[in-house]
Enzyme design. Structure first.
Site, PDB file in Angstrom:
ATOM      1  N   HIS A  98      -8.395  -7.013  28.540  1.00  0.00           N
ATOM      2  CA  HIS A  98      -9.604  -7.578  27.928  1.00  0.00           C
ATOM      3  C   HIS A  98     -10.094  -6.253  27.265  1.00  0.00           C
ATOM      4  O   HIS A  98      -9.876  -5.090  27.932  1.00  0.00           O
ATOM      5  CB  HIS A  98     -10.476  -7.913  28.866  1.00  0.00           C
ATOM      6  CG  HIS A  98      -9.989  -9.176  29.806  1.00  0.00           C
ATOM      7  ND1 HIS A  98      -9.072  -9.148  30.746  1.00  0.00           N
ATOM      8  CD2 HIS A  98     -10.190 -10.591  29.743  1.00  0.00           C
ATOM      9  CE1 HIS A  98      -9.231 -10.287  31.596  1.00  0.00           C
ATOM     10  NE2 HIS A  98      -9.575 -11.219  30.893  1.00  0.00           N
ATOM     11  N   ASP A 101     -11.531  -4.224  29.827  1.00  0.00           N
ATOM     12  CA  ASP A 101     -10.947  -3.532  30.678  1.00  0.00           C
ATOM     13  C   ASP A 101     -10.604  -2.120  30.337  1.00  0.00           C
ATOM     14  O   ASP A 101     -10.495  -1.113  31.122  1.00  0.00           O
ATOM     15  CB  ASP A 101      -9.474  -4.110  31.050  1.00  0.00           C
ATOM     16  CG  ASP A 101      -9.603  -5.503  31.198  1.00  0.00           C
ATOM     17  OD1 ASP A 101     -10.772  -5.940  31.916  1.00  0.00           O
ATOM     18  OD2 ASP A 101      -8.539  -6.245  30.889  1.00  0.00           O
TER      19      ASP A 101
HETATM   20  C1  XLS Z   1      -9.029 -15.953  35.301  1.00  0.00           C
HETATM   21  C2  XLS Z   1      -8.017 -15.828  34.356  1.00  0.00           C
HETATM   22  C3  XLS Z   1      -8.041 -14.256  33.307  1.00  0.00           C
HETATM   23  C4  XLS Z   1      -7.238 -14.607  32.159  1.00  0.00           C
HETATM   24  C5  XLS Z   1      -7.508 -13.746  31.076  1.00  0.00           C
HETATM   25  O1  XLS Z   1      -9.062 -16.753  36.211  1.00  0.00           O
HETATM   26  O2  XLS Z   1      -6.801 -15.715  34.976  1.00  0.00           O
HETATM   27  O3  XLS Z   1      -7.611 -13.346  34.369  1.00  0.00           O
HETATM   28  O4  XLS Z   1      -5.786 -14.562  32.392  1.00  0.00           O
HETATM   29  O5  XLS Z   1      -8.939 -13.854  30.838  1.00  0.00           O
END
Ligand code: XLS
Ligand code: NI
Ligand code: NI
Length: 452
Positions: A98, A101
């Site tokens: 993301h 991140d």
């Molecule tokens: C959350 C999601 C997230 C997605 C990416 O539950 O799994 O981590 O994979 O935004």
């Protein structure tokens, strides 16, 4: 080197050392190296950011990686250093991220974008040196309080606009890093109560945002796949992308079926009351199989525990679906997974990846054996044999309607269907899983001679 105590992880077969037991990256399986079957990816958020905090307590793991946290850029670079060292030592060829991140958000959008430019220059340099690639990128449009009521589905047009601006940047970064996918996970795209919610309008807006993103991404040369990642609940009580079937309905309603595929997450599948395999099959049957978030939940808990996968049965069924779907193209297996709060050391991260990768490697090997064994596939195929000829063929071709079927049925009482043999099939799967090769004989086969 940030982790001098962690060696490059070799494949050693059954061995107690820090090594892979089943994942042998360059071993050929059905004409393709294991690494290409699996396409493992590290999730930046869990591995490099998550410190194990929960509702009742702060972090237990330290993810400063030796950097001074006040120096935001130095810390972001240390995270990247840690990530690349881990990926190289673990033979993980891809990562997912993301925007948020990679580096902490700045007070303004403009400053955040500048920070993101700098850190992605750094990451790009590390990618060139290591050969590690980006599987997919995404935008965090759910953590900050501005997104409390959603991003694309927020009742505030300003928030919609801000989310769009953030997504624009995340798409640009994905293209810059050569990502082969872009994910929409509807973080808070859902609602808590219909007393304050215009469900139809919110979903129309979500479709608008996705369309804008597809259009913009293509205009700047993005050639990869878009994925929606369905999830039924958490953080919103009701998330719009509940499961694959619901999401396909949304895509069809808004003419997006040709643009967007699925990123199926194991833990989200079980939260939706499905098996992981069901969700993968639903995606493949609808022509939208794309990528996978490989993790597992705890069936006794009602939330997204994001555990590293260790369930070989589920991984085998997953890899069966992947093989049947023709394997990954732009997608892969992203470990959207974190070590438990009590597993707070770097070595635990390594164990998490080893167990997760071995689970899928073993799942792949077992899926191949199930296919080669052939009994499961041929049984499922033969079950529908009555549609190959006669009245069955007339149903399928459309030749027979209700009147013809009534005339047909007035002539004969149907036989009850053949046995579904579920228990026998489960036994065959167990034989392949636990005996390595099938040893089942039919109950009425002649027994083998007793060895002297
Ligand atoms: C959350 C999601 C997230 C997605 C990416 O539950 O799994 O981590 O994979 O935004
Ligand atoms: Ni996920
Ligand atoms: Ni999740």
């Amino acid at each position: 080197m940030l982790f001098p105590e962690i060696p490059v992880i070799p494949y050693r077969g059954l061995d107690d050392s820090l090594s892979f037991r089943w994942y042998n990256p360059d071993e050929d399986i059905m004409g393709k190296p294991m690494r290409e079957h699996c396409k493992f990816a590290l999730a930046w958020w869990h591995t490099l950011c998550g410190e194990g905090s929960d509702m009742f307590g702060g972090g237990t793991a330290d993810k400063s990686f030796g950097a001074d946290r006040q120096d935001v850029m130095a810390h972001a670079k240390a995270k990247a250093d840690a990530g690349f060292e881990l990926m190289e030592k673990l033979s993980v060829d891809y990562f997912c991220f993301h925007d948020a991140d990679l580096i902490e958000e700045a007070p303004t959008l403009a400053e955040s974008n500048k920070r993101l430019d700098e850190i992605t220059d750094y990451i790009k340099g590390k990618m060139a040196k290591s050969g590690v690639k980006c599987l997919w990128g995404t935008c965090n449009a759910f953590t900050h309080k501005r997104f409390m009521a959603g991003a694309g589905t927020s009742p505030s047009a300003d928030i919609f606009a801000y989310a769009a601006a953030k997504i624009k940047k995340a798409v640009e970064l994905t293209v810059k890093l050569g990502g082969s996918g872009y994910v929409f996970w509807g973080g808070r795209e859902g609602y808590e109560t219909l007393l304050n919610t215009d469900m139809k309008f919110e979903q129309e807006n979500l479709a608008r945002l996705i369309k804008m993103t597809v259009k913009y991404a293509r205009s700047i040369g993005f050639k990869g796949d878009f994925y929606i990642e369905p999830k039924p609940k958490e953080p919103s009580k009701h998330q719009y992308d509940v499961d694959v079937a619901t999401t396909c309905n949304f895509l069809r309603a808004y003419g997006l079926m040709d643009e967007v595929k699925m990123n199926v997450e194991a833990n989200h599948a079980t939260l939706a009351g499905h098996t992981f395999q069901h969700e993968l099959r639903a995606a493949a049957d609808n022509g939208v199989f794309g990528s996978i978030d490989a993790n597992q939940g705890d069936l006794l808990l009602g939330w997204d525990t994001d555990q590293f996968p260790s369930d070989v049965y589920s991984a085998t069924m997953c890899m069966l679906e992947v093989l049947r779907a023709g394997g990954f193209t732009n997608g892969g297996l992203n470990f959207d997974a974190k070590t438990r709060r009590m597993s707070h050391t770097a070595e635990d991260i390594v164990h998490g990846f080893i167990t997760g990768m071995d689970t899928y490697a073993l799942g792949l090997r077992k899926a191949v054996q199930i296919i080669e064994d052939g009994r499961i596939d041929s049984f499922a195929g033969e079950r529908y044999a009555s549609y190959k000829s006669g009245i069955g063929a007339d149903i399928v071709s459309g030749k027979a309607g209700l009147a013809e079927l009534e005339a047909y049925s007035l002539q004969r009482e149907p036989r009850i269907p053949e046995s579904g043999r579920q228990e026998m099939l489960e036994g065959i799967v167990n034989c392949v899983l636990f005996e390595g090769k099938p040893r089942m004989r039919r109950w009425n086969d002649v027994p083998p001679p007793v060895e002297p």
